[in-house]
Design a protein around this motif. Structure first.
Motif, PDB file in Angstrom:
ATOM      1  N   ASP A 515       0.796  -1.224   0.000  1.00 10.78           N
ATOM      2  CA  ASP A 515       0.000   0.000   0.000  1.00 10.78           C
ATOM      3  C   ASP A 515       0.827   1.272   0.000  1.00 10.78           C
ATOM      4  N   GLY A 516       2.109   1.171  -0.256  1.00 11.32           N
ATOM      5  CA  GLY A 516       2.928   2.375  -0.279  1.00 11.32           C
ATOM      6  C   GLY A 516       3.348   2.797   1.111  1.00 11.32           C
ATOM      7  N   CYS A 517       4.156   3.838   1.202  1.00 13.84           N
ATOM      8  CA  CYS A 517       4.593   4.335   2.504  1.00 13.84           C
ATOM      9  C   CYS A 517       5.135   5.749   2.332  1.00 13.84           C
ATOM     10  N   GLU A 518       5.622   6.305   3.440  1.00 14.35           N
ATOM     11  CA  GLU A 518       6.080   7.690   3.400  1.00 14.35           C
ATOM     12  C   GLU A 518       7.373   7.846   2.603  1.00 14.35           C
ATOM     13  N   THR A 543      -2.884  12.977  -1.650  1.00 10.55           N
ATOM     14  CA  THR A 543      -2.440  12.420  -0.377  1.00 10.55           C
ATOM     15  C   THR A 543      -1.138  11.640  -0.492  1.00 10.55           C
ATOM     16  N   SER A 544      -0.603  11.520  -1.689  1.00 11.15           N
ATOM     17  CA  SER A 544       0.706  10.877  -1.812  1.00 11.15           C
ATOM     18  C   SER A 544       1.824  11.906  -1.862  1.00 11.15           C
ATOM     19  N   GLN A 545       1.451  13.181  -1.751  1.00 11.26           N
ATOM     20  CA  GLN A 545       2.473  14.226  -1.706  1.00 11.26           C
ATOM     21  C   GLN A 545       2.929  14.385  -0.268  1.00 11.26           C
ATOM     22  N   ASP A 546       4.156  14.779  -0.087  1.00 12.94           N
ATOM     23  CA  ASP A 546       4.595  15.157   1.240  1.00 12.94           C
ATOM     24  C   ASP A 546       3.665  16.261   1.718  1.00 12.94           C
ATOM     25  N   THR A 547       3.519  16.400   3.027  1.00 10.53           N
ATOM     26  CA  THR A 547       2.522  17.353   3.521  1.00 10.53           C
ATOM     27  C   THR A 547       2.723  18.738   2.918  1.00 10.53           C
ATOM     28  N   ASN A 548       3.976  19.123   2.652  1.00 11.16           N
ATOM     29  CA  ASN A 548       4.211  20.448   2.089  1.00 11.16           C
ATOM     30  C   ASN A 548       3.609  20.581   0.700  1.00 11.16           C
ATOM     31  N   ASP A 549       3.739  19.521  -0.100  1.00 10.19           N
ATOM     32  CA  ASP A 549       3.178  19.575  -1.437  1.00 10.19           C
ATOM     33  C   ASP A 549       1.668  19.406  -1.396  1.00 10.19           C
TER      34      ASP A 549
ATOM     35  N   LEU B  65      -1.397  14.300  12.883  1.00 14.90           N
ATOM     36  CA  LEU B  65      -1.471  12.977  12.253  1.00 14.90           C
ATOM     37  C   LEU B  65      -2.509  12.914  11.133  1.00 14.90           C
ATOM     38  N   SER B  66      -3.574  13.714  11.236  1.00 22.00           N
ATOM     39  CA  SER B  66      -4.594  13.671  10.174  1.00 22.00           C
ATOM     40  C   SER B  66      -4.024  14.163   8.843  1.00 22.00           C
ATOM     41  N   ARG B  67      -2.934  14.895   8.897  1.00 20.14           N
ATOM     42  CA  ARG B  67      -2.301  15.354   7.646  1.00 20.14           C
ATOM     43  C   ARG B  67      -1.172  14.406   7.238  1.00 20.14           C
ATOM     44  N   GLY B  68      -1.089  13.273   7.917  1.00 16.21           N
ATOM     45  CA  GLY B  68      -0.006  12.333   7.653  1.00 16.21           C
ATOM     46  C   GLY B  68      -0.251  11.489   6.421  1.00 16.21           C
ATOM     47  N   MET B  69       0.746  10.709   6.098  1.00 18.14           N
ATOM     48  CA  MET B  69       0.685   9.908   4.882  1.00 18.14           C
ATOM     49  C   MET B  69       0.409   8.453   5.244  1.00 18.14           C
ATOM     50  N   LEU B  70      -0.502   7.827   4.518  1.00 17.03           N
ATOM     51  CA  LEU B  70      -0.841   6.433   4.793  1.00 17.03           C
ATOM     52  C   LEU B  70       0.113   5.500   4.053  1.00 17.03           C
ATOM     53  N   GLY B  71       0.254   4.313   4.618  1.00 19.59           N
ATOM     54  CA  GLY B  71       1.116   3.333   3.973  1.00 19.59           C
ATOM     55  C   GLY B  71       0.990   2.014   4.674  1.00 19.59           C
ATOM     56  N   SER B  72       1.865   1.083   4.324  1.00 22.80           N
ATOM     57  CA  SER B  72       1.847  -0.202   5.009  1.00 22.80           C
ATOM     58  C   SER B  72       3.270  -0.660   5.239  1.00 22.80           C
ATOM     59  N   LYS B  73       3.437  -1.443   6.301  1.00 20.14           N
ATOM     60  CA  LYS B  73       4.725  -2.074   6.578  1.00 20.14           C
ATOM     61  C   LYS B  73       4.412  -3.552   6.737  1.00 20.14           C
ATOM     62  N   ASN B  74       4.899  -4.375   5.866  1.00 22.68           N
ATOM     63  CA  ASN B  74       4.492  -5.786   5.820  1.00 22.68           C
ATOM     64  C   ASN B  74       2.993  -5.900   6.024  1.00 22.68           C
ATOM     65  N   GLU B  75       2.215  -5.353   5.209  1.00 25.84           N
ATOM     66  CA  GLU B  75       0.752  -5.491   5.270  1.00 25.84           C
ATOM     67  C   GLU B  75       0.097  -4.674   6.387  1.00 25.84           C
ATOM     68  N   GLU B  76       0.834  -4.285   7.424  1.00 28.04           N
ATOM     69  CA  GLU B  76       0.185  -3.554   8.518  1.00 28.04           C
ATOM     70  C   GLU B  76      -0.010  -2.098   8.107  1.00 28.04           C
TER      71      GLU B  76
END
Lengths: 838, 124
Positions: A515-518, A543-549, B65-76
């Motif tokens: 699912d992607g990551c930071e 939402t895949s942009q860094d918060t600044n972008d 955190l609401s402005r954070g970026m979503l992702g996964s680490k080994n499915e989590e």
């Protein structure tokens, strides 16, 4: 699954770690060790004499084995193996059944059959027990002799020095030291270095007998000469410990070693052998890295997956008695097959040799003594068959501009260089995390050292150091983005372009997993922006942009944002200054002139951003992209319109350059400057690309930066007319965008580039790759697609909606935002200030 | 839009209506106000999952955190704070960046196009 490991050395211990990490259910792991100590670091055995303790050298304490459910039986060697019943019986009489048996018995010192080797005062150099015996003997020793001028022999000689023995000799049968790694000339330099330390070397000497009654008193050689000594350490090579394997009928090699296939399986399908006791492809590997790799292969196979041991490159770089020694590829090839370049400096004790193919295209191998800084780069060029610079000599000669640092980058940093200033982590700490703790990912290093866990700004450098250290150990490194993509940034650039992908999700579906990551989200978003230059806050990509972008502004301490309108070339009218002043007053913003000749307004609530930009755009401003990994500013001096020294109109040119590349997304931020004369008031030589007026035109400098490791830009081309200069910048920037790793500034990119500035000049100016047209076209597309992101954002109600703090109370601002007053303006409240609740 | 002042029940633990599905951000977060509490609500569209956590990043005490970026680490599934990229599991709230600071998580459900978050206490 019942697994029994015979041997608790470095490789045996590493195997346990690797097997545990595979999470095999119902695993019963038993380890028999001959020594009474748990596995310790044999590579750094000599440091025992330099003050390290057994605890320091121990890889994992006995407690670790207990905690992980491993039955560790030290001082209890296996005596008998019944392969039919699949049992082992130990010295203490314990009989255990196994499903799989692992030989990790290692090797013993090879002792040549010289008459008198059993005399008192003759030692081998292999275990801590050997070292203890040497230690006890040292006080009565005036003269020590080491047989064996290889790696371990020189380590032993160093140990004698550390023990305070004044007169030490090294005897080597071959005509030179380290005969497997270095050539005659390299050996001469090394011998000189040893002599400076009071170690005398005798090459081409063959010991006939050891003299003395019960105790050694001297040695006699086959040439009749005699050397008096009170101690002898034999370090003439290793002999695989295969006696147990032999006894139970496993196939062993004619000169020893348990024969294994690519799966590390012996002639019995339930028995594996790893490390120095294994004979793979007629080769016994005496280094730890291949042993670890064998452990990985075996652990993986026990866990039910496929993995093979492909053989191992024996290129090495080490520090021996304070002297760098390295060899790679084929160090000795000569004659008709290859050409050789040699650099030798007897004064400083430096010797370098590179061998390359007759057509000058391929690096085949080489030797470095005294200065092995270029090792990593050379090894990479050699292994990957990378293109050589026009004059291969440049690879080993320092001092020419731009070349000495080629490939060096982090390698050139001293061990005590502070890499992570947040957590106080040095380069050495990071190297140790790799070599001693086995960290092989940036995340592992973060856990182990805490580096890059503070501000994270050092993460790319941490990665570089990690990668370099792993290469030094001979481990394979693949430069992939993160766990979701098995490609490098450069590969992804080409793939995304080829497949015509425009959103993060489609890229992930087509080329990645999970699912992607930071890490990958901003990197892919940057690539998509660099490729297509579409609106960066498009719904599916926002939402895949860094918060600044994502919010088109820089997030600041406290969660407010800063606003920077573009002021091309730093030129601004009084009317526009008034607008900035009015906006800042109206929205209560802190104002500051930036280093890039523009004005930054801090402390804007997220919901005020669209309102602020509405007013700025109305007055003719546009986004300054201060939030993006993009072109920031093109700074200028006032130039020939006012300055009595100015040669050209630097302001006009700076505006032209800034307007051409505004909004250009790149692997990292890009800064530029134009100076109107050589006085260089715009500081162009500290920029990613800088332009300085000359009598005849412009000089173009590239790849400079300020930042944590300042570096001057290098001269790319001279006396260019204005259009040609733009053309070269187009090519330079596109080449950078297409080939750099994520978050890599141009300076670092160049440092890592083989061939350095000359190579870059060939690509940009002489079009050596034949891609100049393509680069220019790609840049023109990006220039044509430019639009002001903020204008697009405020005109789109869907996008505007995102600039609210509360989704369910859009009219309310974040009540926890706090400011303090400071010199008549506001400033953000300190970190960790308790949240005020209204 | 439905705001949190429209209470559903008066029990001690209760679900409150945070926002409509359309208000949520694709593969991202929004901040929900619940009295003095700030809750980060995430719509992980890619996985078709909803999560809610505290909005405060415990590292430097930032409402972010609401402005954070979503992702996964080994499915989590995880979220990375925009400030210093500390990451937290969206399932357990555990900090995945090696720090000893976990965050609070809240159950989420969607009914008839409205997103509900379950909180401990009723809003005062």
């Amino acid at each position: 699954m019942k697994v029994v490991v015979i041997g608790n050395g470095m490789v045996g211990q590493k195997f346990c770690e690797k097997l545990l990490s595979k999470s095999i259910s119902n695993l019963q792991l038993t380890v028999f060790g001959e020594e009474t100590l748990a596995a310790y670091d044999r590579v750094h055995l000599s440091s025992y004499f330099a003050g390290k303790t057994v605890d320091d050298l121990t890889l994992q304490p006995v407690k670790w084995y207990e905690e992980n459910g491993i039955d560790l039986r030290l001082g209890d060697p296996v005596q008998d193996i019944d392969r039919d019943k699949k049992t082992v019986t130990s010295f203490d009489g314990l009989t255990l059944t196994y499903d799989y048996l692992i030989f990790a018995t290692g090797s013993a010192a090879f002792v040549p059959p010289i008459p008198g080797v059993d005399k008192h005062g003759v030692f081998v150099y292999r275990t801590i027990e050997d070292l203890n015996m040497i230690w006890r003997h040292a006080p009565v020793t005036k003269t020590a002799v080491v047989i064996g001028g290889g790696l371990l022999g020189l380590e032993a000689a160093k140990a004698c020095l550390d023990l305070g023995i004044k007169d030490t000799h090294v005897i080597e049968f071959a005509p030179r030291l380290m005969p497997r790694q270095i050539d005659e000339a390299g050996s001469e330099i090394l011998i000189q270095k040893l002599k400076d330390l009071n170690i005398t070397t005798h090459t081409g000497k063959n010991t006939a007998a050891i003299l003395g009654n019960e105790k050694i008193s001297g040695m006699i050689f086959t040439d009749g000469s005699i050397l008096s000594t009170d101690m002898l350490i034999i370090s003439a090579g290793i002999k695989p410990r295969d006696e147990l394997a032999r006894a139970c009928g496993l196939t062993v090699g004619p000169r020893g070693g348990i024969v294994v296939n690519d799966s590390m399986l012996t002639s019995d399908e339930n028995i594996y052998a790893i490390g120095e006791c294994a004979l793979h492809n007629s080769m016994v590997y005496g280094l730890v890295a291949p042993g670890y790799e064998m452990a990985e292969v075996t652990a993986t196979r026990l866990a039910g997956s496929e993995k093979e041991f492909p053989g191992f490159d024996m290129s090495t770089k080490l520090k021996l008695i304070g002297v760098d020694v390295a060899s790679f590829g084929d160090p000795f090839i000569a004659g008709e097959e290859a050409k050789t370049i040699v650099f030798r400096d007897n004064h400083q004790g430096i010797y370098k040799r590179i061998n390359f193919s007759n057509d000058g295209k391929e690096l085949l191998g080489g030797v470095l003594v005294g200065d092995a800084d270029a090792y990593n780069m050379l090894l990479q060029i050699c292994k990957n068959k990378m293109a050589l610079p026009p004059d291969p000599m440049d690879l080993i000669i320092k001092g020419k501009e731009g070349k000495s640092d080629a490939g060096a980058g982090v390698v050139a940093l001293p061990d005590d260089a502070l890499i992570c200033s947040c957590e106080g982590v040095t380069k050495l700490d990071i190297c140790n995390a790799v070599t001693e703790s086995g960290c092989e990912t940036v995340d592992a290093i973060k856990k182990c050292t805490k580096a890059a866990t503070g501000c994270g700004g050092c993460a790319p450098m941490v990665k570089d150091i990690m990668v370099h250290t792993m290469k030094q150990q001979g481990k394979m490194v693949r430069n992939v983005l993160c766990e979701h993509f098995d490609y490098s940034r450069q590969e992804l650039y080409d793939l995304i372009k080829m497949k015509d992908l425009h959103s993060f999700d489609t890229v992930l579906d087509e080329l990645g997993k999970g699912d992607g990551c930071e890490t990958c989200r901003p990197a892919i978003s940057s690539l998509i922006a660099s490729l297509w230059n579409e609106l960066i806050v498009k719904k599916e990509n926002a939402t895949s942009q860094d918060t600044n972008d994502r919010f088109l502004a820089n997030i600041q301490k406290g969660g407010t944002y800063s606003v920077v309108p573009r002021i091309p070339g730093g030129e601004i009218t009084p009317d526009k200054l008034l607008v900035i002043a009015q906006v800042a007053k109206k929205y209560n913003l802190y104002t500051k002139i930036t280093g890039g000749q523009r004005i930054d307004m801090f402390g804007a609530h997220v919901s005020d951003l669209p309102l602020i930009w509405e007013e700025l755009i109305e007055a003719g401003f546009e986004s300054g992209h201060a939030y993006g990994k993009a072109l920031r500013t093109v700074k200028s001096c006032v130039g020939s319109t006012w300055c009595r020294f100015g040669l050209h109109d630097s302001v006009s040119y700076a505006i032209r350059v800034e307007e051409r590349y505004r909004g250009l997304r790149a692997p990292h931020k890009i800064k530029s400057a134009v100076s109107g004369c050589i006085r260089e008031c715009a500081e162009a030589q500290s920029k990613d690309f800088g332009i300085i007026a000359t009598e005849k035109g412009w000089n173009l400098y590239v790849c400079g930066n300020g930042g944590s490791k300042p570096q001057h830009a290098l001269l790319l081309a001279t006396d260019l007319d204005s259009d040609t200069c733009i053309k070269y910048i187009d090519r330079f920037l596109m080449f950078y965008i297409k080939t750099a790793d994520p978050l890599t500034r141009t300076a670092t990119w160049l440092n890592k580039m083989e061939g350095g500035i000359d190579y870059l000049r060939n690509v940009v100016v002489h079009d050596s790759l034949g891609i100049a047209d393509e680069l220019e076209k790609e840049m023109q597309t990006l220039v044509d697609n430019y639009q002001c992101e903020w204008k697009a954002a405020i005109e789109n109600p869907e996008i505007r909606k995102r600039f609210n703090h509360f989704v369910n109370a859009p009219q309310e601002k974040d009540p926890t935002v706090q400011f303090d007053t400071f010199r008549g303006q506001k400033k953000a409240a300190e970190w960790n200030k308790p949240i005020a609740v209204s | 839009m439905i705001y949190d002042n429209q209470q559903i029940s008066l029990t001690k633990e209760h679900w409150f209506a945070a926002c409509s599905v359309e208000d949520a951000v694709i593969n991202g977060g929004v901040c929900v106000k619940h009295g003095n509490e700030q809750i980060a609500l995430f719509y992980f569209t890619r996985r078709n999952e909803w999560y809610a956590t505290q909005n405060l990043c415990p590292h430097k005490k930032q409402m972010a955190l609401s402005r954070g970026m979503l992702g996964s680490k080994n499915e989590e599934p995880k979220v990375a704070c925009p400030f210093h990229k500390k990451t937290f599991s969206l399932v357990t709230g555990q900090c995945l960046s090696g720090d000893e600071c976990d965050i609070k998580t809240y159950p989420v459900k969607v009914e008839n196009g409205t997103v509900f978050i379950k909180v401990d206490t009723k809003e005062p």
